[in-house]
Structure formats: structure tokens, C-alpha cells
Design a protein around this motif. Structure first.
Motif, mmCIF file in Angstrom:
data_model
loop_
_atom_site.group_PDB
_atom_site.id
_atom_site.type_symbol
_atom_site.label_atom_id
_atom_site.label_comp_id
_atom_site.label_asym_id
_atom_site.label_seq_id
_atom_site.Cartn_x
_atom_site.Cartn_y
_atom_site.Cartn_z
ATOM 1 N N GLN A 143 1.005 -1.088 -0.067
ATOM 2 C CA GLN A 143 0.457 0.176 0.334
ATOM 3 C C GLN A 143 0.950 1.258 -0.080
ATOM 4 O OE1 GLN A 143 -3.186 -0.023 -0.888
ATOM 5 N NE2 GLN A 143 -2.329 -2.541 -0.365
ATOM 6 N N LYS A 144 1.505 1.136 0.479
ATOM 7 C CA LYS A 144 3.127 2.346 0.691
ATOM 8 C C LYS A 144 3.811 2.693 -0.900
ATOM 9 C CE LYS A 144 6.049 2.408 4.125
ATOM 10 N NZ LYS A 144 7.112 2.791 4.735
ATOM 11 N N LYS A 145 4.119 1.714 -1.402
ATOM 12 C CA LYS A 145 3.912 1.907 -2.635
ATOM 13 C C LYS A 145 3.051 2.438 -3.309
ATOM 14 C CE LYS A 145 7.575 -1.889 -2.666
ATOM 15 N NZ LYS A 145 8.029 -3.203 -3.622
ATOM 16 N N ARG A 146 1.592 2.201 -3.459
ATOM 17 C CA ARG A 146 1.464 2.902 -4.649
ATOM 18 C C ARG A 146 0.260 4.260 -3.814
ATOM 19 N NH1 ARG A 146 -4.160 3.552 -3.163
ATOM 20 N NH2 ARG A 146 -4.552 1.712 -1.591
ATOM 21 N N LEU A 147 0.883 4.941 -2.523
ATOM 22 C CA LEU A 147 0.470 6.032 -1.621
ATOM 23 C C LEU A 147 1.469 7.346 -2.472
ATOM 24 C CD1 LEU A 147 -1.526 4.669 0.916
ATOM 25 C CD2 LEU A 147 -2.687 5.621 -1.166
ATOM 26 N N ARG A 148 0.927 8.414 -2.359
ATOM 27 C CA ARG A 148 2.005 9.332 -2.189
ATOM 28 C C ARG A 148 2.736 9.364 -0.564
ATOM 29 N NH1 ARG A 148 0.796 13.916 -1.038
ATOM 30 N NH2 ARG A 148 -1.711 14.210 -1.741
ATOM 31 N N ARG A 149 1.813 9.174 0.021
ATOM 32 C CA ARG A 149 2.568 9.626 1.781
ATOM 33 C C ARG A 149 1.772 8.327 2.747
ATOM 34 N NH1 ARG A 149 5.117 15.354 4.292
ATOM 35 N NH2 ARG A 149 5.883 13.043 6.729
ATOM 36 N N VAL A 150 2.637 7.749 3.913
ATOM 37 C CA VAL A 150 1.740 6.795 4.288
ATOM 38 C C VAL A 150 2.314 7.506 5.794
ATOM 39 C CG1 VAL A 150 0.987 5.137 5.542
ATOM 40 C CG2 VAL A 150 0.683 4.607 3.692
ATOM 41 N N ASP A 151 2.109 8.339 6.512
ATOM 42 C CA ASP A 151 2.829 8.282 8.707
ATOM 43 C C ASP A 151 1.548 7.905 8.661
ATOM 44 O OD1 ASP A 151 4.726 9.974 7.225
ATOM 45 O OD2 ASP A 151 4.265 11.524 7.216
ATOM 46 N N VAL A 152 2.456 7.210 10.580
ATOM 47 C CA VAL A 152 1.874 6.676 11.284
ATOM 48 C C VAL A 152 2.416 7.534 12.955
ATOM 49 C CG1 VAL A 152 1.714 4.415 12.651
ATOM 50 C CG2 VAL A 152 1.862 3.909 10.220
ATOM 51 N N MET A 153 1.823 7.822 12.684
ATOM 52 C CA MET A 153 2.309 8.531 13.991
ATOM 53 C C MET A 153 1.136 8.390 15.907
ATOM 54 S SD MET A 153 3.664 11.193 12.854
ATOM 55 C CE MET A 153 3.655 11.924 13.596
ATOM 56 N N TRP A 154 2.089 8.222 16.471
ATOM 57 C CA TRP A 154 2.329 7.783 18.087
ATOM 58 C C TRP A 154 1.479 9.007 17.938
ATOM 59 C CZ3 TRP A 154 3.674 9.785 22.707
ATOM 60 C CH2 TRP A 154 2.678 10.251 23.694
ATOM 61 N N ARG A 155 0.148 9.331 18.813
ATOM 62 C CA ARG A 155 -0.101 9.982 19.593
ATOM 63 C C ARG A 155 -1.344 9.978 21.090
ATOM 64 N NH1 ARG A 155 -4.851 14.832 17.408
ATOM 65 N NH2 ARG A 155 -4.860 15.825 19.480
ATOM 66 N N LYS A 156 -0.766 10.413 22.714
ATOM 67 C CA LYS A 156 -1.474 10.376 23.479
ATOM 68 C C LYS A 156 -3.055 9.956 23.174
ATOM 69 C CE LYS A 156 -1.480 10.793 28.791
ATOM 70 N NZ LYS A 156 -0.721 11.833 29.350
ATOM 71 N N LYS A 157 -4.284 9.181 23.329
ATOM 72 C CA LYS A 157 -5.364 8.615 23.971
ATOM 73 C C LYS A 157 -5.226 9.370 24.901
ATOM 74 C CE LYS A 157 -9.234 6.709 24.250
ATOM 75 N NZ LYS A 157 -10.076 7.296 25.339
ATOM 76 N N ASP A 158 -6.416 10.628 24.915
ATOM 77 C CA ASP A 158 -7.038 11.714 25.640
ATOM 78 C C ASP A 158 -8.113 11.644 25.905
ATOM 79 O OD1 ASP A 158 -7.426 14.004 24.821
ATOM 80 O OD2 ASP A 158 -5.236 14.604 24.757
ATOM 81 N N ASN A 159 -8.896 12.021 27.092
ATOM 82 C CA ASN A 159 -10.691 12.465 27.191
ATOM 83 C C ASN A 159 -11.196 13.388 26.541
ATOM 84 O OD1 ASN A 159 -10.854 9.976 28.518
ATOM 85 N ND2 ASN A 159 -10.199 11.354 30.817
#
Length: 146
Positions: free
Chosen positions: A100-116
Motif C-alpha cells: 500500500q505504501k508503494k501506491r500511495l504518495r505518503r503514509v505516516d503512522v504517528m503516535w498520539r497519546k489518547k486522552d479524554n
């Protein structure tokens, strides 16, 4: 309009891997592009969250760009994934992610703290919990999260 997307993913489940639910929400601008959820027996939360990330990537049109937010720090390693090494966890899912990364311009997986206060994380968590609880009820599996 450019094909830029933002997604939130979440998996919840029993620590023993007896059941897990996962969900994702994809936004395009201020609009909801797609929402999906799924639950499986005999699956750990890491695998389910990896599956949701792969599903998000598969849902983005060719040439699109997506930022995927997760609260699983380990999944940030997907950003550096270039090949599947021997002994890799879930190589079939990681191989699909690379495709999927090859067919897409960009894929970023970002960590974000889950908060309420994060509405999107709260919403995707609600979807994941709902399918998890439905699966537990149907399969007569005890909810061991609490």
C-alpha cells in the motif's frame, strides 16, 4: 482538491488474546470519509491495530496521502519498514502495508497519546469497544479488560 486524509485507529481486547475489537475513522478535510470496525477471536490488540492500519492504507485512493494516528508507540516502526525480515511479527500484514505504501504518495503512522479530550480517539475507541463487546457476547467470551 488533493487526496489528503487523516485517520484514527484503535484496538481493544482481552489481555489473553481471546478476543479483540478494532476500528478506524478516516477523515478527508472536515468530512468523514470512512468508518469501519471488526472483532476477532484469538487475536491480540497489537495485531488488530496493525490490521486497522493496513485497512486504512487500503482504503486510500491511489496517489493519496494519509496520516494515521495510533496510541500504540510500537506501530510507529511502520514508518521505517522497507522489507520484511525473518522472524517479523505478522509478516503477511506488514507485506500488505508495504504494498500500500508503494501506491500511495505518503503514509505516516504517528503516535498520539489518547486522552479524554480527543473527540476522534474517543469515537474510534467507542466503535472498537462496541464490536469487541458484541463478539464477546456472541462467542460467550468473558470481558477480561476490567
Amino acid at each position: 482538491m488533493e487526496n489528503n486524509y487523516v485517520a484514527y485507529v484503535k484496538a481493544v481486547g482481552n489481555y489473553d488474546g481471546s478476543a479483540t475489537g478494532g476500528a478506524y475513522i478516516i477523515l478527508k478535510g472536515n468530512d468523514t470519509y470512512k468508518i469501519s470496525s471488526k472483532a476477532q477471536v484469538n487475536t491480540i490488540a497489537y495485531k488488530m491495530e496493525l490490521l486497522t492500519i493496513v485497512s486504512v492504507a487500503c482504503s486510500i485512493p491511489d496517489g493519496g496521502s494519509v496520516v494515521i494516528f495510533t496510541n500504540n508507540k510500537m506501530l510507529r516502526s511502520l514508518n521505517n519498514l522497507r522489507e520484511i525480515k525473518d522472524g517479523a511479527n505478522y509478516p503477511e500484514l506488514k507485506k500488505l502495508f508495504l504494498e500500500q505504501k508503494k501506491r500511495l504518495r505518503r503514509v505516516d503512522v504517528m503516535w498520539r497519546k489518547k486522552d479524554n479530550e480527543n473527540i476522534m480517539f474517543n469515537s474510534v475507541t467507542d466503535h472498537a469497544e462496541q464490536v469487541f463487546e458484541e463478539l464477546c457476547s456472541k462467542a460467550n467470551i468473558r470481558d477480561k479488560r476490567r
